[in-house]
Design a protein around this motif. Structure first.
Motif, short mmCIF file in Angstrom:
data_model
loop_
_atom_site.label_atom_id
_atom_site.label_comp_id
_atom_site.label_asym_id
_atom_site.label_seq_id
_atom_site.Cartn_x
_atom_site.Cartn_y
_atom_site.Cartn_z
N TRP A 1 -47.68 47.89 -4.40
CA TRP A 1 -48.29 46.85 -5.22
C TRP A 1 -47.65 46.82 -6.59
O TRP A 1 -46.90 47.71 -6.98
CB TRP A 1 -49.80 47.11 -5.32
N TRP A 2 -47.95 45.80 -7.39
CA TRP A 2 -47.34 45.60 -8.70
C TRP A 2 -47.58 46.76 -9.66
O TRP A 2 -46.79 47.00 -10.56
CB TRP A 2 -47.83 44.29 -9.33
N ASP A 3 -48.67 47.52 -9.44
CA ASP A 3 -48.96 48.64 -10.34
C ASP A 3 -48.32 49.95 -9.87
O ASP A 3 -48.55 51.01 -10.45
CB ASP A 3 -50.47 48.82 -10.51
N GLU B 1 -52.84 38.20 -2.44
CA GLU B 1 -53.67 39.14 -3.18
C GLU B 1 -55.15 38.83 -2.98
O GLU B 1 -55.56 37.68 -3.00
CB GLU B 1 -53.34 39.08 -4.67
N CYS C 1 -56.84 39.66 -12.28
CA CYS C 1 -55.59 40.44 -12.40
C CYS C 1 -54.66 39.77 -13.37
O CYS C 1 -54.63 38.59 -13.51
CB CYS C 1 -54.91 40.53 -11.04
#
Length: 77
Positions: free
Chosen positions: A18-20, A69, A77
């Motif tokens: 994921w983006w994090d 998402e 987010c």
């Protein structure tokens, strides 16, 4: 995205980062078909997959992968 490609050239997604930076293993591939994402646009091969016990859709379009998402109520987010 981690994927496995078998000797026949079929692709199977194994995990999503994921983006994090969190990596989520794909527990199960439920189905594979060609379709468009109504939420984010794009057209390609759609994998209905189970991640963290929940079904979601993962798309493979040309050289890129994307996932729709999930946003819970009150979470932005």
């Amino acid at each position: 995205m981690t994927e496995r490609i078998d000797e026949d050239g079929r692709t199977r997604p194994m995990s999503v980062q994921w983006w994090d930076g969190t990596t989520y293993p794909i527990e199960k591939v439920v189905s594979v078909c060609r379709r468009s994402s109504k939420r984010v646009g794009g057209d390609g091969v759609c994998y209905a997959v189970v991640i963290n016990g929940r079904e979601t859709f993962l798309y493979h379009e040309d050289l890129r992968w994307f996932v729709e998402e999930k946003i819970t109520d009150g979470h932005v987010c």
